[in-house]
Design a protein around this motif. Sequence first.
Motif, PDB file in Angstrom:
ATOM      1  N   SER A  80       5.033  16.467   0.419  1.00 42.10           N
ATOM      2  CA  SER A  80       6.204  15.624   0.686  1.00 42.10           C
ATOM      3  C   SER A  80       6.875  16.031   2.000  1.00 42.10           C
ATOM      4  O   SER A  80       7.289  15.169   2.790  1.00 42.10           O
ATOM      5  N   ILE A  81       6.976  17.335   2.233  1.00 37.49           N
ATOM      6  CA  ILE A  81       7.564  17.812   3.497  1.00 37.49           C
ATOM      7  C   ILE A  81       6.714  17.347   4.675  1.00 37.49           C
ATOM      8  O   ILE A  81       7.228  16.824   5.676  1.00 37.49           O
ATOM      9  N   ASP A  82       5.397  17.538   4.561  1.00 39.79           N
ATOM     10  CA  ASP A  82       4.498  17.131   5.642  1.00 39.79           C
ATOM     11  C   ASP A  82       4.586  15.628   5.889  1.00 39.79           C
ATOM     12  O   ASP A  82       4.536  15.179   7.044  1.00 39.79           O
ATOM     13  N   CYS A  83       4.710  14.866   4.814  1.00 39.33           N
ATOM     14  CA  CYS A  83       4.819  13.413   4.935  1.00 39.33           C
ATOM     15  C   CYS A  83       6.091  13.031   5.697  1.00 39.33           C
ATOM     16  O   CYS A  83       6.059  12.194   6.606  1.00 39.33           O
TER      17      CYS A  83
ATOM     18  N   PRO B 197       1.035   9.045   5.802  1.00 41.80           N
ATOM     19  CA  PRO B 197       1.047   9.059   7.276  1.00 41.80           C
ATOM     20  C   PRO B 197       0.025   8.130   7.914  1.00 41.80           C
ATOM     21  O   PRO B 197       0.278   7.585   8.994  1.00 41.80           O
ATOM     22  N   SER B 198      -1.126   7.928   7.265  1.00 37.41           N
ATOM     23  CA  SER B 198      -2.145   7.051   7.854  1.00 37.41           C
ATOM     24  C   SER B 198      -1.723   5.589   7.840  1.00 37.41           C
ATOM     25  O   SER B 198      -2.274   4.778   8.597  1.00 37.41           O
ATOM     26  N   LEU B 199      -0.753   5.219   6.994  1.00 42.16           N
ATOM     27  CA  LEU B 199      -0.297   3.833   6.906  1.00 42.16           C
ATOM     28  C   LEU B 199       0.835   3.538   7.887  1.00 42.16           C
ATOM     29  O   LEU B 199       1.109   2.365   8.187  1.00 42.16           O
ATOM     30  N   LEU B 200       1.503   4.553   8.363  1.00 35.80           N
ATOM     31  CA  LEU B 200       2.730   4.350   9.133  1.00 35.80           C
ATOM     32  C   LEU B 200       2.522   3.719  10.512  1.00 35.80           C
ATOM     33  O   LEU B 200       3.328   2.875  10.918  1.00 35.80           O
ATOM     34  N   PRO B 201       1.476   4.083  11.287  1.00 36.38           N
ATOM     35  CA  PRO B 201       1.321   3.440  12.600  1.00 36.38           C
ATOM     36  C   PRO B 201       1.210   1.921  12.502  1.00 36.38           C
ATOM     37  O   PRO B 201       1.864   1.197  13.259  1.00 36.38           O
ATOM     38  N   SER B 202       0.388   1.438  11.572  1.00 34.11           N
ATOM     39  CA  SER B 202       0.240  -0.016  11.401  1.00 34.11           C
ATOM     40  C   SER B 202       1.559  -0.651  10.990  1.00 34.11           C
ATOM     41  O   SER B 202       1.931  -1.736  11.477  1.00 34.11           O
ATOM     42  N   LEU B 203       2.288   0.014  10.113  1.00 33.41           N
ATOM     43  CA  LEU B 203       3.565  -0.520   9.642  1.00 33.41           C
ATOM     44  C   LEU B 203       4.562  -0.625  10.799  1.00 33.41           C
ATOM     45  O   LEU B 203       5.265  -1.646  10.953  1.00 33.41           O
TER      46      LEU B 203
ATOM     47  N   LYS C  90       0.842  -1.210   0.000  1.00 30.94           N
ATOM     48  CA  LYS C  90       0.000   0.000   0.000  1.00 30.94           C
ATOM     49  C   LYS C  90       0.868   1.248   0.000  1.00 30.94           C
ATOM     50  O   LYS C  90       0.571   2.230  -0.693  1.00 30.94           O
ATOM     51  N   LEU C  91       1.941   1.211   0.792  1.00 31.17           N
ATOM     52  CA  LEU C  91       2.861   2.349   0.860  1.00 31.17           C
ATOM     53  C   LEU C  91       3.471   2.642  -0.507  1.00 31.17           C
ATOM     54  O   LEU C  91       3.592   3.806  -0.910  1.00 31.17           O
ATOM     55  N   ALA C  92       3.807   1.589  -1.247  1.00 32.52           N
ATOM     56  CA  ALA C  92       4.466   1.761  -2.543  1.00 32.52           C
ATOM     57  C   ALA C  92       3.531   2.310  -3.610  1.00 32.52           C
ATOM     58  O   ALA C  92       3.984   2.697  -4.687  1.00 32.52           O
ATOM     59  N   GLN C  93       2.224   2.385  -3.309  1.00 32.21           N
ATOM     60  CA  GLN C  93       1.252   2.884  -4.284  1.00 32.21           C
ATOM     61  C   GLN C  93       0.532   4.139  -3.807  1.00 32.21           C
ATOM     62  O   GLN C  93      -0.345   4.643  -4.505  1.00 32.21           O
ATOM     63  N   SER C  94       0.876   4.638  -2.629  1.00 40.16           N
ATOM     64  CA  SER C  94       0.143   5.759  -2.032  1.00 40.16           C
ATOM     65  C   SER C  94       0.769   7.093  -2.392  1.00 40.16           C
ATOM     66  O   SER C  94       1.968   7.194  -2.651  1.00 40.16           O
TER      67      SER C  94
END
Length: 609
Positions: free
Chosen positions: A238-241, A173-179, A163-167
Amino acid sequence: TWPHGTEKELMGHYHRFMASLTESANHEEGKTILYLPFRNKTGTKDDSRPTFDRNSVQQLESIAIHWTKQIKAVINNHDEMANTEISGPMEEIQFWRYRADDLSSISAQLGSEDVKSILLTLKGAKSAYLAPLDALSKRIREVFHEAENNLEFLEILSEPCEKLAQSKPSLIPSLLPSLLHRVRVICNLSHFYNSEDRISGLLRKISNEIIRRCHAEIDVDEIFEGNVDLAIASLQDSIDCGVEWKKVYRRTVLSVNRANQMNENTMKVIKWKFDETSIFAQTDAFIQRCRDLIEICEGQIQFVRKSSSTARGESGPPPDFGGTRGSETTKALLDIEALFRTQVAKLQKLDYEILDVRTSQWHDDFNDYKSAVKDLDVMYTNVINAAFEPIRKVETAVSFLEVFSSLARRDAIRRCITKKANEVRLLFIRYCHNTREEFDHYRRDPPLRMNEPQFAGAALWARSLSVTVKRTWDVVSKSKCVMIKSDDDAVNAYNSLVSSLHAFQVQRHKDWIDSLLTIDSSSIQNRLEQSLLRRVSSESVDVKNKIPVGHLVCNFDEFLLALFTEVHYWEKFQAEEFEVPNVVLGICHQREVLRVARERVMLVIRMYN
């Protein structure tokens, strides 16, 4: 037939070449294939006891040495491929998958009949190269178990990493906690992957993947030639990410360390004390690179007036300045634009990827750009100062300020605009003070025009000053540039002036009302009953109007004429506080009839005279 020495040398070269060729042909696919030579048996004394010549044994030993080097390379290559600067977590998973398959394949090859036959020959010849190979065979099984275990745990990262590679950066940021929760599982439960180096390396790969996704969303060409607003949005995302990635990581570290304190006596949880510098070095560099590019975009907006509506490769429309020096100001800005384009062209021609943070040359090139643009900032502020120098009217100053403010993006120019906004505020305060001085100078004897009434005329004069001040105040207070705050001196000066002007109008109305206190309906009727015609006698010569003796003049009561004029002017205010008193309201309703009568009398007078 070949001489024995030549044949031996030739076969040795042949086997070395074929071993290298076999290794190279399969290396690109991530496979390790052990080279198996074609071998002739020299014969047997009986079927159970083969004999070997020395040349064949030497050839097999050279092949065994090559196998040993291959297997050692595979065993020692447990992190080399995975620790590249640009690899992501999916490459890490793929590496361990290939590694497990490769180790399994090597183990299977070592157990094949062909390899066993060669090893049996070397054992029979008591070769010294057999023992290292046997030791590596045992080591292969251990390393294979490690690779299998690592792969088993790393596979739990596959779903979020895909999912990260396609987002897009805004969704990452919404994917990072689970990762990171899954990384915690690996860190706590994995038997081999839970070392500090490997976990921090995995976190670095997540950083690399985030950078890769942000890089894919940024179009550098948009920065130089296209929609800079869109480019700024992508860069800011990108900066915010990147910033959010660091925040999520730090929250996870706090959570892990808090769990360590709570479970200190019940279970062993590995503390996260990884070096943030190594994990986020690339991320921080990429964030700074994005900020550098935003600075270029702001320069495009500042000097070239780029916007979302600007055609690709074109400049925005030049600002429209009024006044005698407006064209001069516009020309100066266009000259600055040309100089800026020269600096941008140098960055466009760079022979490396601008977003590649591994390229250190960017720092020198960008510093050259910043130095040149600082000089342009100075030129731009000089143009602003020159444009404001001849301005004396508040409205003109505000219009110039709004134009320059709409273009201001760079800090130096914004500071100049802030300074000019304060100067415009002071100009408005001076305008209020000048208006008050004029009012105070003429309030006892207002500059009335001919035939303007004494009381209403003075009030209208004050109202005209008030209307002008209010109009100027509206221009200042409703400007897009914030110049005045609620507790500002300008607000106090404005409110005080408007209040004084209004009080003056109220006082003049009161004075007029007071002048009518002696007037009643009977006195007004008496004034109406007096003769409308009067002959000029020698005793009553009208010296002022130079009317000869014997001529007729209009004898309409001058007080009533003045009263009608006052009422007419007070009605212009259309305000309840400036009402006409009832005592004169009745006669004023007849003023049109009386005016017609007076005009007819004047017609008779003109005909007679």
